[in-house]
Design an enzyme around this catalytic site. Sequence first.
Site, PDB file in Angstrom:
ATOM      1  N   SER A 283       0.845  -1.197   0.000  1.00  0.00           N
ATOM      2  CA  SER A 283       0.000   0.000   0.000  1.00  0.00           C
ATOM      3  C   SER A 283       0.874   1.237   0.000  1.00  0.00           C
ATOM      4  O   SER A 283       1.948   1.259   0.610  1.00  0.00           O
ATOM      5  CB  SER A 283      -0.913   0.016   1.228  1.00  0.00           C
ATOM      6  OG  SER A 283      -1.700   1.192   1.241  1.00  0.00           O
ATOM      7  N   HIS A 284       0.396   2.276  -0.689  1.00  0.00           N
ATOM      8  CA  HIS A 284       1.024   3.588  -0.648  1.00  0.00           C
ATOM      9  C   HIS A 284       0.190   4.549   0.195  1.00  0.00           C
ATOM     10  O   HIS A 284       0.524   5.730   0.309  1.00  0.00           O
ATOM     11  CB  HIS A 284       1.184   4.149  -2.066  1.00  0.00           C
ATOM     12  CG  HIS A 284       2.168   3.397  -2.907  1.00  0.00           C
ATOM     13  ND1 HIS A 284       1.890   2.174  -3.469  1.00  0.00           N
ATOM     14  CD2 HIS A 284       3.440   3.688  -3.276  1.00  0.00           C
ATOM     15  CE1 HIS A 284       2.932   1.753  -4.166  1.00  0.00           C
ATOM     16  NE2 HIS A 284       3.891   2.652  -4.052  1.00  0.00           N
TER      17      HIS A 284
ATOM     18  N   GLY B 161      -2.239   6.013   5.871  1.00  0.00           N
ATOM     19  CA  GLY B 161      -3.188   5.684   6.932  1.00  0.00           C
ATOM     20  C   GLY B 161      -3.361   4.183   7.074  1.00  0.00           C
ATOM     21  O   GLY B 161      -3.342   3.639   8.187  1.00  0.00           O
TER      22      GLY B 161
ATOM     23  N   ASP C 185      -7.952  -3.415   0.380  1.00  0.00           N
ATOM     24  CA  ASP C 185      -8.794  -2.508  -0.394  1.00  0.00           C
ATOM     25  C   ASP C 185     -10.046  -2.283   0.429  1.00  0.00           C
ATOM     26  O   ASP C 185     -10.678  -3.240   0.891  1.00  0.00           O
ATOM     27  CB  ASP C 185      -9.149  -3.078  -1.763  1.00  0.00           C
ATOM     28  CG  ASP C 185      -9.632  -1.967  -2.690  1.00  0.00           C
ATOM     29  OD1 ASP C 185      -8.826  -1.058  -2.981  1.00  0.00           O
ATOM     30  OD2 ASP C 185     -10.793  -1.997  -3.122  1.00  0.00           O
ATOM     31  N   SER C 186     -10.366  -1.037   0.644  1.00  0.00           N
ATOM     32  CA  SER C 186     -11.453  -0.738   1.565  1.00  0.00           C
ATOM     33  C   SER C 186     -12.196   0.506   1.124  1.00  0.00           C
ATOM     34  O   SER C 186     -11.728   1.272   0.271  1.00  0.00           O
ATOM     35  CB  SER C 186     -10.905  -0.550   2.986  1.00  0.00           C
ATOM     36  OG  SER C 186      -9.861   0.402   2.989  1.00  0.00           O
TER      37      SER C 186
ATOM     38  N   GLY D  90      -9.400   9.445   6.220  1.00  0.00           N
ATOM     39  CA  GLY D  90     -10.501   9.184   5.292  1.00  0.00           C
ATOM     40  C   GLY D  90     -11.841   9.676   5.810  1.00  0.00           C
ATOM     41  O   GLY D  90     -11.979  10.814   6.264  1.00  0.00           O
TER      42      GLY D  90
ATOM     43  N   GLU E  78      -2.599   0.275 -11.190  1.00  0.00           N
ATOM     44  CA  GLU E  78      -3.915   0.885 -11.430  1.00  0.00           C
ATOM     45  C   GLU E  78      -5.001  -0.055 -10.914  1.00  0.00           C
ATOM     46  O   GLU E  78      -4.971  -1.257 -11.197  1.00  0.00           O
ATOM     47  CB  GLU E  78      -4.108   1.139 -12.921  1.00  0.00           C
ATOM     48  CG  GLU E  78      -5.404   1.847 -13.242  1.00  0.00           C
ATOM     49  CD  GLU E  78      -5.576   2.116 -14.719  1.00  0.00           C
ATOM     50  OE1 GLU E  78      -6.632   2.673 -15.104  1.00  0.00           O
ATOM     51  OE2 GLU E  78      -4.670   1.762 -15.499  1.00  0.00           O
TER      52      GLU E  78
END
EC number: 3.6.1.66
Length: 208
Positions: free
Chosen positions: A13-14, A17, A74-75, A158, A45
Site C-alpha cells: 500500500s502507498h 493511513g 482494499d477498503s 478518510g 492501477e
Amino acid sequence: MRQLEDRKLVIASHNQGKVRELRQLLDPLGYTLVTATELSLDEPEETGVTFEENAELKARAAASASGLPSLSDDSGLAVDGLDGAPGIYSARWAGPKKDFGEAMRRVNEELEARAPDNRTARFVSVICLAWPDGHVEFFRGEVEGTLVWPPRGDQGFGYDPVFLPEGYEKTFGEMSAEQKHGWTPGQEKALSHRARAFKLFAEQCLTS
C-alpha cells in the site's frame, strides 16, 4: 488455507493511513515489515470492480516485484442511500489531492439530495495475502454504522469523522487508534472493518 511461514512481509500500500494501521496490528506479532513505498514499487492501477479484485491486484504486484509474501487492503465506505457508493471509489471521491474533507461533503450533499432519511452505511475492508508463486488468500471485514454531519473528531483518516459505528457514541474520528482498530490474538472481537479482516487473516494464516 496456507500458513504464512515467512517472518518478513510487504505491506502493499502507498496509503499511509492504511500502512499505519496495519503496522500497529502486525508489529506486536514479531513480523519484519516493509512497505511498497520503501521498496519504491509502482502503484498498480486499480481496475477491478470489487474490493477483492483491487486487493488482489495490489498484493500480486507487490509479491511479484519483491519476491516476498505481500499483504494488501482494499477498503471503502458503502452508503445505502447512495446505492453502495462511493464503495470501491472511496479514495477517488477525494480527488487527486486526497481531500477527504471534500469527499465527506460530497457524500453528505448527495445523500441529502437523494435519500435524506437513510443514513445507514458500512465500512468494508478486504485483505489479500499473495505469495510470489501466485497463491492468494482473502479476508473480508465489515462494520455497520450511520453517517453523521458535521464531521466529528480529527483522529484516523478518510471518512472516519462522519462514521458512527453501530452501538457506539463516538465516530471513528473521535476514537483513539486502540479503540478503533486495536486487536491482539485471543481477543474475541475487533471493531473496525480493517481489524475484523485482519483478525481473520491472523487466526488463519499466521504461525505462532
